[in-house]
Design an enzyme around this catalytic site. Structure first.
Site, PDB file in Angstrom:
ATOM      1  N   TYR A 130      21.796  14.256  24.418  1.00  0.00           N
ATOM      2  CA  TYR A 130      22.149  15.666  24.570  1.00  0.00           C
ATOM      3  C   TYR A 130      21.885  16.170  25.990  1.00  0.00           C
ATOM      4  CZ  TYR A 130      23.066  17.144  19.735  1.00  0.00           C
ATOM      5  OH  TYR A 130      23.604  17.353  18.493  1.00  0.00           O
ATOM      6  N   ASP A 145      21.780   3.508  10.721  1.00  0.00           N
ATOM      7  CA  ASP A 145      22.903   3.306   9.791  1.00  0.00           C
ATOM      8  C   ASP A 145      22.383   3.060   8.377  1.00  0.00           C
ATOM      9  OD1 ASP A 145      21.857   0.942  10.801  1.00  0.00           O
ATOM     10  OD2 ASP A 145      23.787  -0.070  11.050  1.00  0.00           O
ATOM     11  N   ASP A 156      22.488  17.110   8.609  1.00  0.00           N
ATOM     12  CA  ASP A 156      23.694  17.621   7.926  1.00  0.00           C
ATOM     13  C   ASP A 156      23.941  16.783   6.676  1.00  0.00           C
ATOM     14  OD1 ASP A 156      24.250  19.534   9.928  1.00  0.00           O
ATOM     15  OD2 ASP A 156      26.408  19.163   9.789  1.00  0.00           O
TER      16      ASP A 156
HETATM   17  C1  IPM Z   1      22.321  21.976  15.306  1.00  0.00           C
HETATM   18  C2  IPM Z   1      23.675  22.199  15.903  1.00  0.00           C
HETATM   19  C3  IPM Z   1      23.573  22.098  17.416  1.00  0.00           C
HETATM   20  C4  IPM Z   1      23.126  20.688  17.758  1.00  0.00           C
HETATM   21  C5  IPM Z   1      24.845  22.465  18.207  1.00  0.00           C
HETATM   22  C6  IPM Z   1      25.384  23.823  17.813  1.00  0.00           C
HETATM   23  C7  IPM Z   1      24.643  22.373  19.678  1.00  0.00           C
HETATM   24  O1  IPM Z   1      24.598  21.308  15.381  1.00  0.00           O
HETATM   25  O2  IPM Z   1      21.410  22.777  15.601  1.00  0.00           O
HETATM   26  O3  IPM Z   1      22.149  21.034  14.534  1.00  0.00           O
HETATM   27  O4  IPM Z   1      23.957  19.759  17.838  1.00  0.00           O
HETATM   28  O5  IPM Z   1      21.939  20.487  17.945  1.00  0.00           O
HETATM   29 MN    MN Z   2      23.826  20.040  13.794  1.00  0.00          MN
END
Ligand code: IPM
Ligand code: MN
Length: 361
Positions: free
Chosen positions: A142, A222, A250
């Site tokens: 990132y 994975d 997620d």
């Molecule tokens: C999260 C989001 C962020 C990330 C984005 C919006 C930059 O997906 O907080 O998980 O990837 O960290």
């Molecule tokens: Mn995210």
């Protein structure tokens, strides 16, 4: 107690869900006799439209001066569909994380008994799942440099970098957390391929010597992605690098039934930020259908971690549980007889005083 909260609603459904969080905070103030002041600031697409910057300087200053930050969501389709945009909303959140030194993002995942049927996964697999993902938040791909394009823009590159110091810092936090829970820590990496992951694993192994009471395991990302769905009860604390943590959390939301249920706390060197893990969900923006529970549970975390208000946090959680138990849910969880975002916020805040009778000091 008097406290100052910076409020960053952001984009999409952010303002709607943050409004519900604020209602709950006000109910907590009244019930427990606290006084909070709220200062709202711009971030994301909303900030770009007004100031040209995704994180205006005043916003960072407002967060630095506050005792805690409540954050909504970030992102707008007009930028998603324009990969050439120079300033992007997400840069605001990344700059905020960097600016506040928020190296740890804590994402708890636990099932609600009443919602087991809302998950697409089989009940017996998920019932009782209760783990925390500790995601490193200010390093890795990132933020790594160099990044960019070469060969006339036809080749693109990002860099994944981790220092031993960064891994040690997040590692310690995760070991301590495992110690305060069931004593199991799973470090997730891709050490069979990536050099950063080999440094990660080596560092976790070294740290493990200092925490003999914590059972440390290592898993490739994975394989962990598969296990999260097949056998989520196996996990207690997971520690992982920035992007793996983004993806795995997620995925983990599927266990609880909705991405709209998961809160998070980002902590580090300065003020902590509390935010739902979901994004800006632009398709739902302004429709009063978004699930405010993740934000309301983030408020509970804020009370507990930033203000050490354990009873207050517990009252908020109990109010959420009671509402969900009574079937009071937004359309993502209750298609037949849903409540609107604001009606659910009203309901949850209205029951905070009554659930607090048993929790208040
Ligand atoms: C999260 C989001 C962020 C990330 C984005 C919006 C930059 O997906 O907080 O998980 O990837 O960290
Ligand atoms: Mn995210």
């Amino acid at each position: 107690m008097h406290k100052k909260i910076a409020v960053l609603p952001g984009d999409g459904i952010g303002p709607e869900v943050v409004d519900q969080g604020l209602k709950v905070l006000k109910a907590v103030e009244e019930t427990f006799g606290h006084s909070f002041t709220y200062e709202e600031a711009l971030i994301g697409a909303a900030a770009i439209d007004k100031t040209g910057a995704a994180l205006p300087e005043e916003t960072l200053k407002c967060c630095m001066d506050a005792d805690a930050v409540l954050f909504g969501a970030i992102g707008h389709p007009k930028y998603d569909n324009d990969p050439k945009a120079k300033v992007r909303p997400e840069q605001g959140l990344l700059a905020l994380r960097k600016g506040l030194g928020l190296y740890a993002n804590i994402r708890p995942v636990a099932t609600f008994d009443k919602l087991l049927d809302r998950s697409p996964l089989k009940n017996d697999r998920i019932q009782g799942a209760d783990f925390v993902v500790v995601r490193e938040l200010t390093g890795g791909i990132y933020f790594g440099e160099p990044r960019g394009r070469r060969d006339n823009g036809t080749v693109a590159f990002d860099t994944c970098v981790y220092s031993k110091e960064e891994v040690t810092r997040i590692g310690r936090l995760a070991f301590e957390m495992a110690r305060s829970r069931k004593g199991r820590l799973c470090s997730v990496d891709k050490a069979n391929v990536l050099e950063t992951s080999r440094l990660w694993r080596e560092t976790m192994q070294e740290l493990g010597q200092e925490y003999p009471d914590v059972e440390l395991s290592h898993q490739f990302v994975d394989s962990a992605a598969m296990d999260l769905i097949v056998n989520p009860k196996r996990f207690d604390v997971i520690v992982t690098e920035n992007m793996f943590g983004d993806i795995l959390t997620d995925e983990a939301s599927v266990i609880t039934g909705s991405l709209g249920l998961l809160p998070s706390a980002s902590i580090g060197e300065k003020t902590s930020v509390f935010e739902p893990i979901h994004g800006s969900f632009p398709q739902a923006a302004g429709k009063n259908i978004a699930n405010p529970v993740a934000t309301i549970l983030s408020v509970a975390k804020l009370l507990e971690e930033a203000f050490q208000m354990t009873n207050e946090a517990q009252a908020v959680r109990l109010a959420v549980e009671r509402a969900l138990g009574e079937g009071k849910m937004t359309p993502d969880l209750n298609e037949k007889d849903p409540l609107t975002t604001s009606a659910l916020g009203d309901y949850i805040s209205s029951i905070v005083p009554s659930v607090s009778v048993s929790t208040a000091k």
